[in-house]
Design an enzyme around this catalytic site. Structure first.
Site, PDB file in Angstrom:
ATOM      1  N   TYR A  48       0.911  -1.389  -0.157  1.00  0.00           N
ATOM      2  CA  TYR A  48      -0.199   0.112   0.027  1.00  0.00           C
ATOM      3  C   TYR A  48       1.035   1.303   0.015  1.00  0.00           C
ATOM      4  CZ  TYR A  48      -4.184   2.567   0.644  1.00  0.00           C
ATOM      5  OH  TYR A  48      -5.349   3.371   0.438  1.00  0.00           O
ATOM      6  N   LYS A 103     -21.568 -19.249  -9.058  1.00  0.00           N
ATOM      7  CA  LYS A 103     -20.932 -18.996 -10.243  1.00  0.00           C
ATOM      8  C   LYS A 103     -19.578 -18.540 -10.155  1.00  0.00           C
ATOM      9  CE  LYS A 103     -22.195 -19.009 -14.833  1.00  0.00           C
ATOM     10  NZ  LYS A 103     -22.923 -19.955 -15.508  1.00  0.00           N
ATOM     11  N   GLU A 145     -25.697 -13.213 -16.240  1.00  0.00           N
ATOM     12  CA  GLU A 145     -26.269 -14.388 -15.694  1.00  0.00           C
ATOM     13  C   GLU A 145     -27.687 -14.412 -15.212  1.00  0.00           C
ATOM     14  OE1 GLU A 145     -25.753 -18.547 -14.968  1.00  0.00           O
ATOM     15  OE2 GLU A 145     -24.330 -17.249 -15.548  1.00  0.00           O
ATOM     16  N   ASP A 146     -28.619 -14.929 -15.619  1.00  0.00           N
ATOM     17  CA  ASP A 146     -29.935 -14.965 -14.922  1.00  0.00           C
ATOM     18  C   ASP A 146     -30.565 -13.710 -15.305  1.00  0.00           C
ATOM     19  OD1 ASP A 146     -29.315 -17.472 -14.329  1.00  0.00           O
ATOM     20  OD2 ASP A 146     -29.729 -17.142 -12.289  1.00  0.00           O
ATOM     21  N   ALA A 204     -38.441 -20.641 -26.963  1.00  0.00           N
ATOM     22  CA  ALA A 204     -37.665 -19.585 -27.815  1.00  0.00           C
ATOM     23  C   ALA A 204     -37.016 -18.540 -26.935  1.00  0.00           C
ATOM     24  CB  ALA A 204     -38.688 -19.101 -28.760  1.00  0.00           C
ATOM     25  N   GLY A 205     -36.395 -18.930 -25.839  1.00  0.00           N
ATOM     26  CA  GLY A 205     -35.815 -18.006 -25.125  1.00  0.00           C
ATOM     27  C   GLY A 205     -34.358 -17.802 -25.442  1.00  0.00           C
ATOM     28  N   ASN A 296     -34.983 -27.482 -17.105  1.00  0.00           N
ATOM     29  CA  ASN A 296     -34.543 -28.163 -15.455  1.00  0.00           C
ATOM     30  C   ASN A 296     -35.710 -27.317 -14.515  1.00  0.00           C
ATOM     31  OD1 ASN A 296     -32.355 -29.423 -15.100  1.00  0.00           O
ATOM     32  ND2 ASN A 296     -31.166 -27.708 -15.988  1.00  0.00           N
ATOM     33  N   ASN A 328     -23.616 -26.324 -17.963  1.00  0.00           N
ATOM     34  CA  ASN A 328     -22.794 -25.125 -18.548  1.00  0.00           C
ATOM     35  C   ASN A 328     -21.474 -25.010 -17.907  1.00  0.00           C
ATOM     36  OD1 ASN A 328     -25.101 -24.475 -19.884  1.00  0.00           O
ATOM     37  ND2 ASN A 328     -25.254 -22.171 -18.952  1.00  0.00           N
TER      38      ASN A 328
END
Length: 764
Positions: A48, A103, A145-146, A204-205, A296, A328
């Site tokens: 530092y 994740k 994500e999501d 269709a996502g 899922n 994934n």
């Protein structure tokens, strides 16, 4: 066939177990660890103020230096607004945090990529994009994500345009890459060409559209793809429930329902809801249908139902309790690893395709034992129930990132090209597996100078698989001692292909039988053995036969030990091979710590209570081995005392050994008698200014076999490291013993070490 999906549901964890893990012993799954010592005022001054000003000024002058002086090059931001959390819907940013922490943990566990989770509390696309776009200075990549569709498409596209680092929405592309890998192999097994294959996608996502886009980029013809949603087929001219992303894949077709669209189709991709695909629909597909039911937590159709409708069906799901999981985690850690290391400005289609192809090819190779263990012990071989690698395959990190990095370089988005991808793959293995790191130089040497290695127990399944792996790695010619018909039958059963490049020797029927018996009789005729005794040993004892091959220069090295104890193997080999002149045989175990620190421990195999002279030989042999392994030896002869305190007779032979080493004027550092903590901790060694070690010891000569064996077995279980060995050191020819519980990977490692060991050849 009855529906057994309820049986699979019981394999899931309970709510109580999940909550307990997340709550104890400390909340959450992540913590921050510092990588530099911060124990003294000087440490703080360097890390530092004032020392930190220096890298700050350098980075201001040249922003690229941030990769050299900070963690940016190995740091990914995992970002969500919680609008599509798993299959649970819009839970909000805060409720998404357990998933985002998970994740980050997966990034670290599988690819040694550091991450920070960021949950952004807005559903406004403009606000979300504006928040993320300014984070690029602190990260090497962004993993989205999501985030629900269609907003996820807009968010990713805009961020990719605004940022000069990889932006990757894993829900889209991760699923697409792993599914594409599985489809490559399913087509291979059923004799299909991807370009001619007819695909129906239900849902269709984000993930569905990403799958379609990637497969079209890989060569699947657009006219062979039909996309469906909750309102039926997405066809040209449809108006209801459409958007620009669906319209881009609208088909020219008269089919209006999933049932109509799937008639005659080769492949079904489901990213929708449980029960969407019926048995009747599967029967209506083409022969040998390929079904990827990826909904899922419950698939569109269970594997049991699909096979009841079509026994030749190849099926994958998103579930870990069924074969062929589209997971994934097989993609995103390794894709980012390759992209970060090449400093790619983006993750493009070429990199995604490279990852899919690398995954597909990995599934066709023989599977390591570690993967079988992770798969509840089930034997995995390439076929209808194994078209996608297991998430715990240790080879993933050395296969996918180099493929991704190569594609980044070839497509012009890599800002730091990697000149030696083979070396890069080796380095990647070492990031997670210290054993692989230690074997790196040895494997490179053996690959450049392949040898003939005899596997004495040639009919054992593990040995056959290890021999095939040894051959495939280019380490040399494996020789299996066993009956040819039995070995070939084993190879056929295991699906290992032909035995080209592998020799099979039946000890009883070998043409060299007489030569080996005569050689052995000349050695043993004055040690109580008759000629017929030697003939019997050569005929019936595979260790003796293998040792004779090595001793007469018909092979370079041998390995054994899977079916017999080390003591018995040593007795067998000792009939044929002596220690090298002026040396003794002993065992040396390599202890590889989690921080890359290697310590050699001796003798872990043979000498119960070494004499002073034996200690000297063990120290000299260990030091020579340390040098061959790339370490400058600092040898400590350890005991319970420190330089005579307390002065007990049990350490006298160690003190005598130090005096003998003094007299020999050896060319390596050594010291003793000393306790392990003084040998390994420089601060404690300073209490003894006369100590001759210039740094922590890296070779520990233990006072006896009991302590050496206990230390070698106990240390990795307490410290998180791993071991190699014990290696057999000091014989006139190269012989190595594998543990009776060795995995195939360990056997290959031991055989490689045997091939590397510089062994003198007999005269003549």
């Amino acid at each position: 066939m009855p529906d057994t999906s309820s049986e699979h549901r019981t394999a899931r964890v309970s709510a109580e177990e999940a909550l307990a893990l997340h709550a104890t012993p400390r909340p959450g799954k992540l913590e921050i660890r510092i990588t530099k010592p911060l124990t003294t005022a000087r440490d703080l001054s360097l890390a530092y103020s004032p020392g930190v000003a220096v890298p700050c000024l350098r980075i201001a002058e040249d922003p690229a230096l941030a990769y050299e002086y900070t963690s940016r090059g190995n740091m990914v931001a995992v970002i969500s607004n919680g609008t599509a959390v798993l299959g649970l819907g819009n839970l909000g940013a805060l409720a998404s945090k357990p998933v985002m922490e998970g994740k980050v943990a997966l990034f670290k566990r599988f690819a040694d990529v550091d991450g920070i989770d960021l949950e952004i509390s807005t559903e406004d696309v403009d606000a979300f994009v504006n928040c993320v776009r300014y984070l690029g200075a602190g990260f090497g990549g962004i993993n989205l994500e999501d985030i629900k569709a269609p907003e996820c498409f807009i968010v990713e596209q805009r961020l990719r345009e605004l940022m000069d680092i990889p932006v990757f929405h894993d829900d889209q592309h991760g699923t697409a890459i792993v599914a594409a890998a599985g489809l490559i192999n399913a087509c291979h097994l059923t004799g299909r060409e991807l370009r001619d294959t007819k695909l129906v996608v239900n849902g269709a996502g984000a993930a569905s559209i990403a799958c379609v886009e990637l497969l079209k980029a890989m060569g699947m013809r657009p006219e062979n793809v039909v996309l469906c949603d909750t309102k039926g087929v997405i066809y040209q001219g449809r108006r209801e429930g459409m958007n620009q992303w669906k319209s881009a894949h609208a088909a020219v077709t008269r089919a209006r329902t999933l049932a109509e669209a799937i008639e005659g189709a080769d492949v079904f991709f489901g990213l929708s809801v449980e029960g969407a695909l019926s048995r009747e629909m599967v029967r209506a597909m083409a022969g040998q249908p390929i079904v990827f039911a990826m909904a899922n937590p419950d698939p569109e159709i269970t594997p049991e139902e699909a096979r009841a409708a079509s026994p030749e069906c190849i099926i994958a799901t998103g579930r870990s309790d069924y074969p062929n999981q589209v997971n994934n985690v097989l993609g995103f850690p390794y894709i980012f690893r390759g992209a970060l290391d090449a400093r790619a400005s983006t993750i493009n289609e070429a990199m995604k395709i490279a990852a899919a192809e690398a995954l597909a090819h990995l599934a066709r190779e023989d599977v390591p034992d570690e993967v079988h263990v992770a798969s509840a012990g089930k034997r995995l071989t390439f076929g209808p129930e194994y078209i996608i690698p297991n998430a715990f395959d240790p080879r993933l990190i050395s296969r996918l990132p180099p493929a991704v990095a190569r594609a980044a370089m070839d497509s012009g988005v890599a800002r730091r090209p990697i000149p030696d991808l083979r070396r890069y793959a080796r380095d990647l293995s070492g990031r997670l597996d210290p054993t692989a790191s230690a074997l790196d130089a040895i494997m490179e040497s053996v690959h450049a100078n392949p040898k003939c290695v005899v596997f004495a127990e040639g009919e054992e399944d593990k040995i056959v698989r290890a021999a095939v792996a040894f051959r495939n790695a280019g380490y040399g010619t494996p020789v299996l001692i066993g009956r040819e018909e039995r070995v070939k039958a084993t190879m056929a059963t295991l699906g290992l292909g032909e035995c080209d490049g592998i020799e099979i020797h039946n000890a009883r029927l070998s043409g060299n039988n007489r030569k080996y018996a005569d050689f052995l009789y000349r050695r043993l005729q004055r040690k109580g053995y008759l000629a017929r005794d030697c003939q019997r040993l050569v005929n019936q004892d595979r260790n003796v036969f293998a040792a004779c091959m090595v001793a007469t220069a018909d092979a370079f090295a041998m390995v054994s030990g899977l079916t017999r104890s080390a003591a018995q193997c040593l007795a067998d080999v000792g009939l044929v091979i002596d220690p090298a002149p002026g040396r003794i045989a002993f065992g040396l175990t390599l202890l590889l710590g989690p921080q890359g620190r290697t310590i050699l421990i001796a003798d872990t195999l043979i000498h119960e209570r070494p004499t002073a002279e034996e200690f000297v030989s063990i120290a000299m042999g260990s030091a020579a081995t340390a040098r061959r392994l790339g370490h400058e030896p600092r040898v400590a002869l350890v005991s319970h005392s420190n330089f005579g305190n307390p002065m007990r007779s049990t350490a006298q032979n160690i003190r005598d050994a130090v005096a003998l080493l003094d007299a020999r004027r050896v060319d390596f550092e050594y010291e003793g008698d000393m306790s392990p903590e003084v040998a390994l901790e420089p601060g404690l060694a300073e209490l003894y200014p006369f100590c001759r070690l210039t740094g922590p010891a890296n070779v520990l000569i233990m006072p006896g076999l009991h302590s050496a064996h206990i230390c070698a077995k106990l240390a990795p279980r307490l410290g998180g490291g791993s071991t190699i060995g014990p290696l057999l050191i000091g014989l006139h020819h190269s012989v190595q013993l594998e543990p009776m519980d060795a995995s195939v990977s360990q056997i290959v490692d031991i055989a490689t070490l045997a091939a590397y060991e510089p062994s003198p050849r007999p005269a003549g």
